[in-house]
Scaffold this motif. Structure first.
Motif, PDB file in Angstrom:
ATOM      1  N   ARG A 178       1.173  -1.301  -0.115  1.00 27.43           N
ATOM      2  CA  ARG A 178      -0.138  -0.309  -0.331  1.00 27.43           C
ATOM      3  C   ARG A 178       0.465   1.126   0.075  1.00 27.43           C
ATOM      4  NH1 ARG A 178      -4.696  -2.976   3.687  1.00 27.43           N
ATOM      5  NH2 ARG A 178      -6.166  -3.193   2.391  1.00 27.43           N
TER       6      ARG A 178
ATOM      7  N   ALA B  41       2.343   1.691  -3.760  1.00 31.94           N
ATOM      8  CA  ALA B  41       1.131   1.856  -5.141  1.00 31.94           C
ATOM      9  C   ALA B  41       1.283   3.545  -4.643  1.00 31.94           C
ATOM     10  CB  ALA B  41       0.176   1.010  -4.170  1.00 31.94           C
TER      11      ALA B  41
ATOM     12  N   LEU C 199      -4.111  -8.032  -4.505  1.00 32.79           N
ATOM     13  CA  LEU C 199      -3.914  -6.869  -4.442  1.00 32.79           C
ATOM     14  C   LEU C 199      -5.455  -6.272  -5.429  1.00 32.79           C
ATOM     15  CD1 LEU C 199      -0.535  -5.929  -6.160  1.00 32.79           C
ATOM     16  CD2 LEU C 199      -1.535  -5.674  -3.428  1.00 32.79           C
TER      17      LEU C 199
ATOM     18  N   ARG D 279       2.271   6.380  -7.331  1.00 30.55           N
ATOM     19  CA  ARG D 279       0.880   6.910  -7.684  1.00 30.55           C
ATOM     20  C   ARG D 279       1.639   8.254  -8.310  1.00 30.55           C
ATOM     21  NH1 ARG D 279      -2.346   2.983  -5.336  1.00 30.55           N
ATOM     22  NH2 ARG D 279      -3.007   4.222  -3.578  1.00 30.55           N
TER      23      ARG D 279
ATOM     24  N   GLU E 189      -6.365  -2.583  -5.591  1.00 34.44           N
ATOM     25  CA  GLU E 189      -4.389  -1.923  -4.918  1.00 34.44           C
ATOM     26  C   GLU E 189      -3.696  -1.882  -6.376  1.00 34.44           C
ATOM     27  OE1 GLU E 189      -2.886   0.155  -3.250  1.00 34.44           O
ATOM     28  OE2 GLU E 189      -4.817   1.038  -1.545  1.00 34.44           O
ATOM     29  N   GLY E 190      -3.951  -2.955  -7.258  1.00 35.33           N
ATOM     30  CA  GLY E 190      -2.937  -3.224  -8.255  1.00 35.33           C
ATOM     31  C   GLY E 190      -3.807  -3.449  -9.005  1.00 35.33           C
TER      32      GLY E 190
ATOM     33  N   GLY F 251       3.125   0.117  -9.283  1.00 36.13           N
ATOM     34  CA  GLY F 251       3.059  -0.364  -7.738  1.00 36.13           C
ATOM     35  C   GLY F 251       4.051  -1.303  -8.775  1.00 36.13           C
ATOM     36  N   ARG F 252       3.902  -2.011  -9.271  1.00 35.48           N
ATOM     37  CA  ARG F 252       4.142  -3.013  -9.701  1.00 35.48           C
ATOM     38  C   ARG F 252       5.111  -3.340  -9.629  1.00 35.48           C
ATOM     39  NH1 ARG F 252       4.147  -6.076 -16.111  1.00 35.48           N
ATOM     40  NH2 ARG F 252       5.669  -7.921 -15.955  1.00 35.48           N
TER      41      ARG F 252
ATOM     42  N   TYR G 233       0.682  -1.848 -14.228  1.00 40.07           N
ATOM     43  CA  TYR G 233      -0.080  -1.097 -13.409  1.00 40.07           C
ATOM     44  C   TYR G 233       1.066  -0.313 -12.738  1.00 40.07           C
ATOM     45  CZ  TYR G 233       0.705  -5.038 -11.499  1.00 40.07           C
ATOM     46  OH  TYR G 233       1.312  -6.550 -10.460  1.00 40.07           O
TER      47      TYR G 233
END
Length: 291
Positions: free
Chosen positions: A88, A91, A133, A95, A138-139, A149-150, A147
């Motif tokens: 989290r 991510a 996720l 973002r 969140e994913g 945060g990957r 995507y």
């Protein structure tokens, strides 16, 4: 059953408060086994088994006594919680397009596997994490893809981009989003700085929430979750377990059956090439034939 190895923290509500000896009568054997797993110095007094990036974990080692090949989702809840807790904040900064912060967050937790494939393999666990996720939005969508945060790991050298096998990076948002979603870049460390690359230019990469212990050599993470294969796995050795737990700066979670943990602690690596036997004109042993 979840057992705290070396003493659990009071706020770890999901941990079994009992000492391992209370739940398992064979206390002498088990305490010795867990001492070796949680404190590699007990098993490896010499420095030859260490590497430059392998500090011994300073925090508690915890063990989830489950067979990960057959465990129902509820038994994996502590692993899921640990993953979501680490992903989290990753991510969030990804973002925001904060590449250095995202790369720092990438080192918070890693799942380590003995195999690439199979129930305890990195590919299986990367898919499982992406499913978790997706469930909490969140994913990725369930079909995966690029995507925010990957985490990714480069699997082949790319001299044009200056990226090499084993380099890890993370997908971040870059610039204004359009109707298709955020514009994406993949951030990598380059010396003391950071470079970003378009996902379209990256060929040989794979998702890296989970990775093999072999690929993790030389890396450090705040916490590692070591996913043990079945006790019959020939790669499950004391050396592999030692390498895995010493990837952690602070905390270690061992996930696997009692049989798997016992096998890992008691089985040294088999270097059975049969070369010595052949040099001396002897018939190779069965271990040589299967090694």
């Amino acid at each position: 059953t979840v057992v705290a190895v070396g003493g659990g923290r009071p706020d770890d509500a999901h941990l079994d408060a009992a000492h391992p000896a209370a739940a398992h009568p064979d206390a002498a054997h088990r305490d010795a086994a867990y001492t070796n797993a949680a404190n590699p110095d007990a098993a490896y007094p010499d420095a030859a088994h260490t590497d430059a990036a392998g500090p011994h974990p300073a925090g508690p080692a915890r063990w989830l006594d489950i067979d990960i090949a057959t465990a129902p989702p509820i038994d994996l809840a502590p692993v899921r919680a640990a993953v979501l807790s680490a992903v989290r904040p990753l991510a969030e900064v990804a973002r925001a397009g904060d590449a250095p912060a995202a790369l720092d967050a990438l080192g918070r937790l890693r799942l380590l596997c003995a195999h690439r494939e199979g129930p305890a393999g990195a590919a299986t666990w990367n898919s499982r994490v992406e499913q978790w996720l997706a469930e909490v939005k969140e994913g990725p969508p369930l079909e995966g893809g690029w995507y925010v945060g990957r985490p990714v790991i480069v699997t082949e050298n790319d001299y044009g981009l200056g990226l090499f096998n084993g380099d890890t990076g993370v997908v971040i948002a870059s610039g204004e989003a359009d109707e298709k979603g955020p514009n994406l870049r993949v951030a990598f460390r380059r010396g003391a700085g950071v470079v970003t690359v378009s996902p379209a230019r990256l060929g040989a990469v794979s998702t890296a929430f989970a990775m093999t212990v072999h690929r993790a050599q030389g890396s450090e993470f705040d916490e590692v979750v070591v996913l043990l294969p079945s006790a019959s796995s020939r790669v499950l050795t004391r050396e592999l377990l030692y390498t895995a737990v010493t990837r952690a700066r602070h905390n270690v979670v061992l996930v696997g059956s009692e049989a798997s943990l016992r096998a890992a602690v008691s089985r040294p690596i088999a270097r059975a090439s049969g070369l010595t036997a052949r040099l001396w004109g002897q018939e190779p042993t069965e271990a040589h034939r299967t090694g």
